[in-house]
Motif scaffolding. Sequence first.
Motif, PDB file in Angstrom:
ATOM      1  N   LEU A  64      15.344  19.820   3.183  1.00  0.00           N
ATOM      2  CA  LEU A  64      13.977  20.267   3.415  1.00  0.00           C
ATOM      3  C   LEU A  64      13.932  20.966   4.770  1.00  0.00           C
ATOM      4  N   VAL A  65      13.409  22.159   4.804  1.00  0.00           N
ATOM      5  CA  VAL A  65      13.339  22.935   6.047  1.00  0.00           C
ATOM      6  C   VAL A  65      11.863  23.138   6.373  1.00  0.00           C
ATOM      7  N   ASP A  66      11.460  22.685   7.560  1.00  0.00           N
ATOM      8  CA  ASP A  66      10.035  22.685   7.878  1.00  0.00           C
ATOM      9  C   ASP A  66       9.834  22.815   9.382  1.00  0.00           C
ATOM     10  N   ALA A  67       8.646  23.206   9.773  1.00  0.00           N
ATOM     11  CA  ALA A  67       8.255  23.184  11.183  1.00  0.00           C
ATOM     12  C   ALA A  67       7.811  21.766  11.531  1.00  0.00           C
ATOM     13  N   VAL A  68       8.046  21.348  12.757  1.00  0.00           N
ATOM     14  CA  VAL A  68       7.607  20.033  13.211  1.00  0.00           C
ATOM     15  C   VAL A  68       6.892  20.197  14.547  1.00  0.00           C
ATOM     16  N   GLN A  69       6.073  19.212  14.856  1.00  0.00           N
ATOM     17  CA  GLN A  69       5.434  19.166  16.167  1.00  0.00           C
ATOM     18  C   GLN A  69       5.652  17.780  16.738  1.00  0.00           C
ATOM     19  N   SER A  70       6.486  17.709  17.767  1.00  0.00           N
ATOM     20  CA  SER A  70       6.711  16.466  18.492  1.00  0.00           C
ATOM     21  C   SER A  70       6.692  16.822  19.979  1.00  0.00           C
ATOM     22  N   ALA A  71       7.382  16.066  20.769  1.00  0.00           N
ATOM     23  CA  ALA A  71       7.381  16.345  22.205  1.00  0.00           C
ATOM     24  C   ALA A  71       8.476  17.328  22.607  1.00  0.00           C
ATOM     25  N   GLY A  72       9.191  17.885  21.622  1.00  0.00           N
ATOM     26  CA  GLY A  72      10.297  18.787  21.930  1.00  0.00           C
ATOM     27  C   GLY A  72       9.841  20.170  22.361  1.00  0.00           C
ATOM     28  N   ASN A  73      10.781  20.927  22.886  1.00  0.00           N
ATOM     29  CA  ASN A  73      10.496  22.307  23.281  1.00  0.00           C
ATOM     30  C   ASN A  73      10.425  23.197  22.045  1.00  0.00           C
ATOM     31  N   PRO A  74       9.485  24.129  21.988  1.00  0.00           N
ATOM     32  CA  PRO A  74       9.413  25.040  20.841  1.00  0.00           C
ATOM     33  C   PRO A  74      10.762  25.717  20.601  1.00  0.00           C
ATOM     34  N   GLY A  75      11.106  25.801  19.325  1.00  0.00           N
ATOM     35  CA  GLY A  75      12.379  26.405  18.937  1.00  0.00           C
ATOM     36  C   GLY A  75      13.515  25.413  18.801  1.00  0.00           C
ATOM     37  N   THR A  76      13.326  24.189  19.285  1.00  0.00           N
ATOM     38  CA  THR A  76      14.355  23.161  19.163  1.00  0.00           C
ATOM     39  C   THR A  76      14.553  22.801  17.693  1.00  0.00           C
ATOM     40  N   ILE A  77      15.815  22.708  17.289  1.00  0.00           N
ATOM     41  CA  ILE A  77      16.131  22.360  15.904  1.00  0.00           C
ATOM     42  C   ILE A  77      16.446  20.870  15.825  1.00  0.00           C
ATOM     43  N   HIS A  78      15.816  20.212  14.871  1.00  0.00           N
ATOM     44  CA  HIS A  78      16.023  18.787  14.637  1.00  0.00           C
ATOM     45  C   HIS A  78      16.732  18.607  13.304  1.00  0.00           C
ATOM     46  N   ARG A  79      17.714  17.716  13.283  1.00  0.00           N
ATOM     47  CA  ARG A  79      18.337  17.282  12.030  1.00  0.00           C
ATOM     48  C   ARG A  79      17.930  15.837  11.832  1.00  0.00           C
TER      49      ARG A  79
END
Length: 159
Positions: A64-79
């Motif tokens: 699943l590929v999606d945008a997320v909003q957490s405390a990370g910097n914009p553009g950071t990729i999360h697995r």
Amino acid sequence: MKKVAVIGIGQSLRGDDAAGLEAVRRWQEKFPETANRLEVRVEACELPGLALIDLLNDFDAAILVDAVQSAGNPGTIHRLDESDLASFASGSRSAHGWGVAETLHMRNQLTDVEVNIRIIGVEAEQMELGAELSRVVESAIPDLCRVIEEEIHALVQEK
């Protein structure tokens, strides 16, 4: 043969929320030999909810590929894997209504069909209605394509 879905999630008219849809589209263009394998199916899902639950029932594994909003910097990729989503379930600010975390939680309540789910998220900068992808998320798309390719090869090779 293991059946694998690559599902882009997001709303195309809400800025960085479209990152999942755009990343999967570009991955298909960049890696057609993988995207066109018999065991791989590519889907777009603008509203997770019941549509995503139905999609997942047809596969052994899904990315699943999606945008997320957490405390990370914009553009950071999360697995992430499915267990990592618990922190997103309560109070998440999904633009989809039901977010992915809520959808997967509901799916687990409704079915015992196991699907190996991997989530690739990109930290969004803005999700305003009518906006385009932000510059920082746009610049992360090539890396998202590479991560999708890595994940699908790992899933296809798993027994």
